[in-house]
Design a protein around this motif. Structure first.
Motif, PDB file in Angstrom:
ATOM      1  N   LYS A 196     -21.790  -7.067  37.623  1.00 43.10           N
ATOM      2  CA  LYS A 196     -20.519  -7.683  37.972  1.00 43.10           C
ATOM      3  C   LYS A 196     -19.781  -6.804  38.976  1.00 43.10           C
ATOM      4  O   LYS A 196     -19.700  -5.587  38.807  1.00 43.10           O
ATOM      5  N   LEU A 197     -19.271  -7.427  40.033  1.00 40.06           N
ATOM      6  CA  LEU A 197     -18.548  -6.686  41.062  1.00 40.06           C
ATOM      7  C   LEU A 197     -17.121  -7.232  41.153  1.00 40.06           C
ATOM      8  O   LEU A 197     -16.914  -8.392  41.494  1.00 40.06           O
ATOM      9  N   ASP A 198     -16.165  -6.402  40.838  1.00 40.17           N
ATOM     10  CA  ASP A 198     -14.752  -6.788  40.895  1.00 40.17           C
ATOM     11  C   ASP A 198     -14.038  -5.814  41.825  1.00 40.17           C
ATOM     12  O   ASP A 198     -13.794  -4.663  41.473  1.00 40.17           O
ATOM     13  N   LEU A 199     -13.718  -6.282  43.026  1.00 42.30           N
ATOM     14  CA  LEU A 199     -13.086  -5.425  44.026  1.00 42.30           C
ATOM     15  C   LEU A 199     -11.566  -5.548  44.027  1.00 42.30           C
ATOM     16  O   LEU A 199     -10.905  -5.076  44.942  1.00 42.30           O
ATOM     17  N   GLY A 200     -11.034  -6.191  43.014  1.00 49.81           N
ATOM     18  CA  GLY A 200      -9.589  -6.308  42.911  1.00 49.81           C
ATOM     19  C   GLY A 200      -8.990  -7.448  43.714  1.00 49.81           C
ATOM     20  O   GLY A 200      -7.763  -7.572  43.788  1.00 49.81           O
ATOM     21  N   LEU A 201      -9.837  -8.293  44.318  1.00 47.91           N
ATOM     22  CA  LEU A 201      -9.325  -9.436  45.068  1.00 47.91           C
ATOM     23  C   LEU A 201      -8.893 -10.533  44.109  1.00 47.91           C
ATOM     24  O   LEU A 201      -9.514 -10.726  43.067  1.00 47.91           O
ATOM     25  N   PRO A 202      -7.845 -11.274  44.435  1.00 45.19           N
ATOM     26  CA  PRO A 202      -7.402 -12.358  43.549  1.00 45.19           C
ATOM     27  C   PRO A 202      -8.446 -13.456  43.462  1.00 45.19           C
ATOM     28  O   PRO A 202      -9.071 -13.822  44.461  1.00 45.19           O
ATOM     29  N   ARG A 203      -8.643 -13.981  42.261  1.00 47.93           N
ATOM     30  CA  ARG A 203      -9.656 -15.016  42.031  1.00 47.93           C
ATOM     31  C   ARG A 203      -9.059 -16.341  41.569  1.00 47.93           C
ATOM     32  O   ARG A 203      -9.777 -17.318  41.416  1.00 47.93           O
ATOM     33  N   ASP A 204      -7.763 -16.355  41.338  1.00 51.93           N
ATOM     34  CA  ASP A 204      -7.158 -17.565  40.801  1.00 51.93           C
ATOM     35  C   ASP A 204      -7.042 -18.645  41.882  1.00 51.93           C
ATOM     36  O   ASP A 204      -7.173 -18.379  43.082  1.00 51.93           O
ATOM     37  N   ASN A 205      -6.804 -19.852  41.439  1.00 52.69           N
ATOM     38  CA  ASN A 205      -6.680 -20.992  42.342  1.00 52.69           C
ATOM     39  C   ASN A 205      -5.228 -21.201  42.749  1.00 52.69           C
ATOM     40  O   ASN A 205      -4.295 -20.710  42.091  1.00 52.69           O
ATOM     41  N   LEU A 206      -5.038 -21.924  43.817  1.00 52.62           N
ATOM     42  CA  LEU A 206      -3.693 -22.284  44.252  1.00 52.62           C
ATOM     43  C   LEU A 206      -3.720 -23.676  44.880  1.00 52.62           C
ATOM     44  O   LEU A 206      -4.777 -24.152  45.316  1.00 52.62           O
ATOM     45  N   PHE A 207      -2.571 -24.300  44.920  1.00 53.38           N
ATOM     46  CA  PHE A 207      -2.438 -25.607  45.556  1.00 53.38           C
ATOM     47  C   PHE A 207      -1.746 -25.413  46.902  1.00 53.38           C
ATOM     48  O   PHE A 207      -0.637 -24.881  46.960  1.00 53.38           O
ATOM     49  N   ALA A 208      -2.433 -25.843  47.969  1.00 48.10           N
ATOM     50  CA  ALA A 208      -1.917 -25.663  49.318  1.00 48.10           C
ATOM     51  C   ALA A 208      -1.651 -27.014  49.969  1.00 48.10           C
ATOM     52  O   ALA A 208      -2.136 -28.052  49.523  1.00 48.10           O
ATOM     53  N   LEU A 209      -0.874 -26.983  51.070  1.00 51.79           N
ATOM     54  CA  LEU A 209      -0.571 -28.172  51.879  1.00 51.79           C
ATOM     55  C   LEU A 209       0.068 -29.287  51.036  1.00 51.79           C
ATOM     56  O   LEU A 209      -0.222 -30.469  51.226  1.00 51.79           O
ATOM     57  N   GLU A 210       0.923 -28.872  50.116  1.00 53.52           N
ATOM     58  CA  GLU A 210       1.582 -29.871  49.267  1.00 53.52           C
ATOM     59  C   GLU A 210       2.517 -30.775  50.059  1.00 53.52           C
ATOM     60  O   GLU A 210       2.811 -31.896  49.640  1.00 53.52           O
ATOM     61  N   SER A 211       2.986 -30.307  51.214  1.00 50.18           N
ATOM     62  CA  SER A 211       3.862 -31.135  52.039  1.00 50.18           C
ATOM     63  C   SER A 211       3.103 -32.239  52.761  1.00 50.18           C
ATOM     64  O   SER A 211       3.697 -33.241  53.167  1.00 50.18           O
ATOM     65  N   LEU A 212       1.781 -32.053  52.938  1.00 48.13           N
ATOM     66  CA  LEU A 212       0.962 -33.048  53.631  1.00 48.13           C
ATOM     67  C   LEU A 212       0.270 -34.005  52.671  1.00 48.13           C
ATOM     68  O   LEU A 212       0.086 -35.182  52.986  1.00 48.13           O
ATOM     69  N   PHE A 213      -0.131 -33.478  51.518  1.00 49.21           N
ATOM     70  CA  PHE A 213      -0.876 -34.287  50.560  1.00 49.21           C
ATOM     71  C   PHE A 213      -0.158 -34.266  49.215  1.00 49.21           C
ATOM     72  O   PHE A 213       0.333 -33.214  48.787  1.00 49.21           O
ATOM     73  N   ASP A 214      -0.130 -35.381  48.582  1.00 48.00           N
ATOM     74  CA  ASP A 214       0.518 -35.499  47.279  1.00 48.00           C
ATOM     75  C   ASP A 214      -0.203 -34.623  46.262  1.00 48.00           C
ATOM     76  O   ASP A 214      -1.369 -34.843  45.953  1.00 48.00           O
ATOM     77  N   GLY A 215       0.460 -33.613  45.762  1.00 47.42           N
ATOM     78  CA  GLY A 215      -0.144 -32.696  44.809  1.00 47.42           C
ATOM     79  C   GLY A 215      -0.872 -31.540  45.449  1.00 47.42           C
ATOM     80  O   GLY A 215      -1.276 -30.588  44.775  1.00 47.42           O
ATOM     81  N   GLY A 216      -1.061 -31.587  46.789  1.00 47.84           N
ATOM     82  CA  GLY A 216      -1.739 -30.513  47.497  1.00 47.84           C
ATOM     83  C   GLY A 216      -3.239 -30.539  47.295  1.00 47.84           C
ATOM     84  O   GLY A 216      -3.792 -31.424  46.641  1.00 47.84           O
ATOM     85  N   ILE A 217      -3.926 -29.551  47.858  1.00 47.81           N
ATOM     86  CA  ILE A 217      -5.375 -29.417  47.686  1.00 47.81           C
ATOM     87  C   ILE A 217      -5.671 -28.091  46.993  1.00 47.81           C
ATOM     88  O   ILE A 217      -4.992 -27.091  47.216  1.00 47.81           O
TER      89      ILE A 217
END
Length: 306
Positions: free
Chosen positions: A126-147
Motif C-alpha cells: 500500500k502506498l499512501d503519499l498523503g494526497l487527498p482521496r475523497d470525492n467532491l462534487f464539481a461544476l454544480e453551477s452548470l449541472f444539477d447536483g454537480g459531477i
C-alpha cells in the motif's frame, strides 16, 4: 448531460494516468530512436523502491521527512539503472538496428522485473503519499447536483501537466535537449559533430526513470504497488500510437482521448455488445490509426527518398 459530463471527465482523468506511462516511451524513443519495452518494468521497480524506502524511513522519522528521502532514494535507484543500461547494454549496441535495440529492451525488462522483486519483495504494498482521496462534487453551477470527481485523479492531472511543461522546455530550450533530438535523428551524424552518444542515452534513460517514479506514485496510490504495474505499459501502447511516438504533447492528448473514449464506449456501447468494451476499445482505435495515419496525430511524418 450531467451523467455524460461525469463519464467524460472520469475518462479524461483515467487517460492522464495512461499518459504518464506513455511519456516514458516517448522520451526514450524521441531521444534515441529506441522503443523501450522495459518501461513497464521501470515503473514497477520505481514503485517498489519508493514504497519500500518510504515504509522503512517512516518507521523512524516523521512523514514530511520520510517522503522526500524516499523519493530521492527511488531517483537514485532509477539513475543507477540508467547508468547500468547505458554502460552494459546500449554502449555495446551503438549504431545497431532498431530491431536489435528493441530486443535488448525486452531482455532489460525481464532483468528489472526479477531483480526488483528479488530485492524489494513481490507482495502488494500500500502506498499512501498523503494526497487527498475523497470525492467532491464539481461544476454544480452548470449541472444539477454537480459531477462526482476524485481528488486523487485531479492531483494526477496537475502532476502530468507540470511534467509535460518541464519536458517540453527541456527538449526545446536546453542544449542537452537539442542534443537528444539530434541523436534521435541520426546516431552517426550526431557523433560526427561531437555529441557524446553514451552520455545522451544515460540522460534520457534517467529522465524516463524519473517519469516512471511519477507514474508509479499515482498508480501505486490507486491500486497498490504490485507486479501488475508492469502491464500498465500495455495500456500505454495505444496512447503512443494515437498521439505519436515522437511527441510529448501527443502522449498527453492520446492518453486523454483513449481514456475518454473507452469510458464513453463502455457506458453507451457496452450494454449493446455484452460489456467489456473498455478492455479492447483502445486497441481497436490503435489499429485504425495505424491503417490511416501510422505516425499518429502529432508524430513526425517519415519521408524516405529513393
Amino acid at each position: 448531460m450531467a451523467f455524460f459530463a461525469e463519464v467524460l471527465v472520469s475518462g479524461l482523468l483515467s487517460g492522464v494516468l495512461y499518459a504518464l506511462v506513455a511519456l516514458g516511451f516517448v522520451l526514450i524513443f524521441k531521444a534515441s530512436g529506441v522503443f523501450n519495452f522495459a518501461q513497464g518494468a521501470m515503473v514497477l521497480v520505481a514503485g517498489l523502491a519508493l514504497v519500500r524506502a518510504f515504509g522503512w524511513l517512516e518507521a523512524s522519522m516523521p512523514f514530511w521527512l520520510a517522503l522526500p528521502l524516499a523519493i530521492i532514494f527511488a531517483g537514485a535507484v532509477m539513475t543507477g539503472i540508467a547508468w547500468a543500461v547505458e554502460r552494459f547494454v546500449l554502449r555495446k549496441l551503438v549504431n545497431q538496428t532498431a530491431l536489435t535495440l528493441f530486443m535488448a529492451t525486452i531482455g532489460i525488462s525481464f532483468v528489472l522485473e526479477g531483480l526488483g522483486q528479488q530485492i524489494f519483495g513481490a507482495q502488494v504494498y500500500k502506498l499512501d503519499l498523503g494526497l487527498p482521496r475523497d470525492n467532491l462534487f464539481a461544476l454544480e453551477s452548470l449541472f444539477d447536483g454537480g459531477i462526482l470527481l476524485n481528488k486523487l485523479d485531479l492531483w494526477s492531472a496537475v502532476l502530468a501537466a507540470v511534467l509535460v511543461a518541464a519536458l517540453v522546455i527541456f527538449f526545446q530550450k536546453t542544449r542537452m535537449g537539442r542534443a537528444l533530438r539530434a541523436v534521435a535523428d541520426d546516431h552517426s551524424a550526431a557523433q560526427s559533430v561531437g555529441i557524446p552518444l553514451t552520455r545522451v542515452w544515460f540522460v534520457v534513460w534517467t529522465v524516463a526513470g524519473l517519469v516512471a517514479i511519477a507514474a508509479a506514485s499515482i498508480w501505486g496510490s490507486k491500486v497498490g504497488v504490485q507486479f501488475s504495474l508492469v502491464f500498465v505499459s500495455l495500456k500505454a501502447l495505444p496512447v503512443i500510437i494515437l498521439g505519436g511516438l515522437t511527441s510529448i504533447p501527443g502522449a498527453i492528448v492520446g492518453g486523454l482521448l483513449i481514456g475518454a473514449g473507452e469510458k464513453l464506449a463502455e457506458v453507451y456501447l457496452g450494454p449493446s455488445v455484452g460489456g467489456g468494451i473498455e478492455q479492447w476499445f483502445a486497441y481497436v482505435v490503435a489499429l485504425v490509426v495505424l491503417l490511416v495515419r501510422p505516425q499518429g496525430l502529432f508524430g513526425d511524418r517519415i519521408i524516405e527518398r529513393i
